[in-house]
Scaffold this active site. Structure first.
Site, PDB file in Angstrom:
ATOM      1  N   GLU A 174    -142.172  -1.245 -69.733  1.00 12.43           N
ATOM      2  CA  GLU A 174    -141.289  -1.977 -70.648  1.00 12.43           C
ATOM      3  C   GLU A 174    -140.666  -3.129 -69.881  1.00 12.43           C
ATOM      4  OE1 GLU A 174    -138.197   0.267 -72.580  1.00 12.43           O
ATOM      5  OE2 GLU A 174    -139.611   1.538 -73.674  1.00 12.43           O
TER       6      GLU A 174
ATOM      7  N   GLU B 212    -138.580   8.046 -71.220  1.00 15.32           N
ATOM      8  CA  GLU B 212    -137.377   7.916 -70.385  1.00 15.32           C
ATOM      9  C   GLU B 212    -136.627   9.243 -70.315  1.00 15.32           C
ATOM     10  OE1 GLU B 212    -135.343   4.568 -72.160  1.00 15.32           O
ATOM     11  OE2 GLU B 212    -136.373   3.172 -70.843  1.00 15.32           O
TER      12      GLU B 212
END
Ligand code: NAG
Ligand code: NAG
Ligand code: NAG
Ligand code: NAG
Ligand code: NAG
Length: 642
Positions: A258, A178
């Site tokens: 995710e 991320e």
């Protein structure tokens, strides 16, 4: 050719001969495995949060849910505790974990870091990186890159034989995590990682990134040469989320790396619960798109010892990382497990391993062994470091646990006198006493001032707890200890003696059991007591088959602290703040042959002066205790639209 390299070369050639391959077919918008289109349904398990004793059991339960693959993070700070010291033994044996996954018939998606977030201390980055105070983590800072390069040249060569094309289970390797959510937006850093990963892993392996499903996040997170995937929660618009991925990757497989099966917790906030139906519905939609998906978490596990992270404003995560996942913290099959298994549908032959039995061993009486102050010299073999102003944990080269800061009162404080941390520099919680008389608690972002009383020259003792480093966002450079000066009334306190404490070392050498004269100082019923150790033993009853079994430990009347069984650090307890009341005790830390040694460090107030001085082993967890919580929960990834 050195032996190690030769082995790699042989494995690599074998891979070529077996014709195993894994890659991306951009024109068909899918992965290809051994020349055929391939779509995966994967689940996250972090080997660092599950005892190695149970790896096989959890992996088999994942396989029996119909998963093709597992996804795991590699926490750098777990494997390189001191700069240049590497640990891949026992519960840290990543290669054994990969081998077990392969033996179970599961592929592996490896998230190699260096940064992982993961509600893990400092997002997996080692605290020693902060020895350069001004280091810009996750950027082209040359000292940071040098440390990353050294670490990856240890980790990645170990991983290479486990790549799919080399005969192992790893189909893809994630670079960073991320990164688009981080302020630095340093493409040179991502390019450096890309080159480094290619150097050690070769040109064939699929390297990828994961970012929030929006152009905003993908802008700084995606890089040419790394396949861009997204992450998003159930309940949202799946089409819109994948359109965001399509902005970065016009062709190729759709991937949610995710997909949240639950959510994280913080001390002092409600336990997160996400209904199975919400997840099942969105999972159906994702699969209907032909997309690949990883369920984060499939089993969350436990933040043993000191491994939990924290979010800002400072909110540490509890010991349980249950996550409301399909397999509970203890690996139990839940309703959610069966609901998702039904959606996945592709069920393998065989039996699902049953939920492991739990045993209520009952109450264990504890006795006070000593206060921290009474055994300071034993806990601090290196002795105190003297310094005019306070030093941080990193400056002391102690990265976890507790440090005691001592100075003397410069003047009489007959009237209550404010002791304060004007710059909010108590990281993270300080237990204050004067000549052994408890005064109160300072806490980061919460309590910056208390009143104290005492005579000039009296010892002012401040035990500082590192409650876990921030794992997300720009506050990653999370120094611990007294990171700025304390003042008494208007004056800066000086002349410190700072005791680094090796409590784990002491517990491991049965220090508290071998104390000559256990110091049972009279306990008075105060609102605070000075931090103290308590010991007791748990004997496993005879005549009952299959003991020891897993259990949970409950802390009736206790306030906040840390517990060890036979030297194993089970983690922090904090029933006074919740929502977690019980700690998971896996059976592998217990022995049936001799009594099990229990050590409790209670930081605030034990029940021993007013109630029974005992803890209790029960057969059910309680991580969902509801108080009237003052603040709404703030998520790790609060920037992301959910
Ligand atoms: C992994 O499992 C496959 C079978 O699924 C086997 O062919 C391969 O040899 C195994 N690799 C290792 C490293 O054990
Ligand atoms: C979901 O997003 C797509 C693409 O942005 C849009 O066309 C569609 O109307 C949205 N669906 C809902 C239910 O909002
Ligand atoms: C400290 O003591 C003073 C004087 O007794 C009192 O006014 C003040 O409220 C106290 N402050 C705290 C933080 O307890
Ligand atoms: C404490 O104050 C002194 C004097 O103002 C200053 O030089 C020093 O840097 C401060 N130390 C910390 C840790 O803030
Ligand atoms: C408990 O501590 C004693 C020392 O008092 C030691 O002899 C014994 O081996 C320890 N038990 C376990 C299970 O480690």
């Amino acid at each position: 050719m050195p032996l190690l390299q030769m082995e790699h070369a042989v494995v690599f050639l074998l891979g070529l001969c077996t014709g195993r391959s894994f890659g991306i077919d951009y024109d068909s918008n899918c992965f290809v495995k051994d020349g055929k289109p391939f779509r995966y349904i994967s689940g996250s398990i972090h080997y660092s949060r599950v005892p190695s004793y149970y790896w096989k059991d959890r992996l088999l339960k994942m396989k029996m849910a119909g998963l093709d693959a597992i996804q795991t993070y590699v926490p750098w700070n777990y494997h390189e505790p001191q700069m240049g010291t590497y640990d891949f033994f026992g519960g840290k044996d990543l290669e054994y974990f990969l081998q077990l996954a392969n033996d179970t018939g599961l592929l592996v998606i490896l998230r190699a870091g260096p940064y992982i977030c993961a509600e893990w201390d400092m997002g997996g980055l080692p605290a020693w990186l902060l020895e350069k105070k001004s280091v810009v983590l996750r950027s082209s800072d040359s000292d940071y890159l040098e440390a990353v390069e050294r670490w990856m040249s240890v980790l990645l060569p170990k991983m290479r034989p486990y790549l799919y094309q080399n005969g192992g289970p790893i189909i893809m390797v994630q670079v960073e995590n991320e990164y688009g959510s981080y302020f630095a937006c340093d493409y040179n850093y991502l390019r450096f990682l890309l080159k480094l990963f290619r150097l050690h892993l070769g040109d064939e392996v699929v390297l990828f990134t994961t970012d929030g499903a929006s152009q905003f996040h993908l802008k700084c997170g995606a890089l040419q040469g790394l396949y861009a995937t997204v992450d998003f929660a159930p309940g949202g618009n799946v089409t819109a989320a994948f359109l965001a991925q399509r902005n970065s990757e016009p062709k190729g497989p759709l991937v949610n790396s995710e997909f949240y099966t639950g959510w994280l917790d913080h001390w002092g906030h409600r336990h997160s619960v996400v209904p199975a139906q919400t997840i099942a519905k969105t999972l159906n939609e994702i699969l209907a798109c032909g997309a690949n998906v990883n369920l984060y978490m499939f089993i969350g596990g436990t933040n043993f010892a000191y491994w939990n992270g924290a979010n800002m404003p400072y909110m540490p995560q509890p010991t349980s990382y249950d996550y409301d996942a399909p397999l509970s913290e203890a690996g139990d099959l839940t309703e959610k497990y069966f609901a998702l298994r039904e959606v996945i549908g592709m069920l393998p032959e065989g039996l699902i391993p049953p939920t492991t039995p739990k045993f209520a061993y009952g109450k264990v009486c504890l006795q006070k062994a000593s206060t921290v102050l009474e055994v300071l010299d034993g806990l601090s073999p290196s002795g105190p470091v003297r310094s005019t102003y306070p030093l941080t944990f990193v400056e002391l080269k102690q990265y976890f646990g507790y440090v005691l800061y001592r100075t003397t009162l410069p003047k009489n404080c007959v009237e209550p006198t404010p002791l304060s941390s004007p710059l909010n520099g108590v990281h993270d919680r300080a237990y204050v006493s004067v000549n052994g008389v408890p005064q109160g608690i300072l806490e980061r972002d919460k309590s910056l001032k208390i009143n104290i009383t005492g005579q000039a020259g009296a010892n002012l003792d401040i035990l500082v707890e590192n409650m876990g480093r921030v794992n997300f966002g720009r506050y990653n450079n999370d120094f611990k200890g007294l990171v700025s000066n304390l003042t008494l009334a208007q004056d800066i306190l000086v002349g410190w003696e700072i005791y680094p404490l090796d409590i784990d070392g002491a517990v491991n050498s049965d220090f508290f059991y071998l104390l000559d004269h256990p110091k049972r100082s009279a306990v008075k019923a105060l609102s605070y007591e000075v931090p103290a150790f308590y010991t007791g033993t748990l004997s496993i009853p005879g005549g009952i088959p299959d003991l020891p079994q897993d259990t949970y430990v409950n802390f009736p009347g206790w306030t906040k602290g840390q517990i060890w069984i036979n030297g194993f650090n089970l983690g922090r307890y904090w029933p006074a703040r919740g929502p977690q009341l019980t700690l998971y005790v896996p059976r592998n830390v217990l022995v049936a042959s001799v009594p099990n040694n229990i050590t409790v460090l209670e930081l605030e107030r034990s029940p021993c002066s007013t109630q029974a001085c005992e803890i209790e082993f029960v057969d059910e967890p309680n991580i969902n205790y509801f108080f009237v919580f003052p603040l709404p929960p703030v998520a790790c990834l609060s920037l992301r639209p959910r």
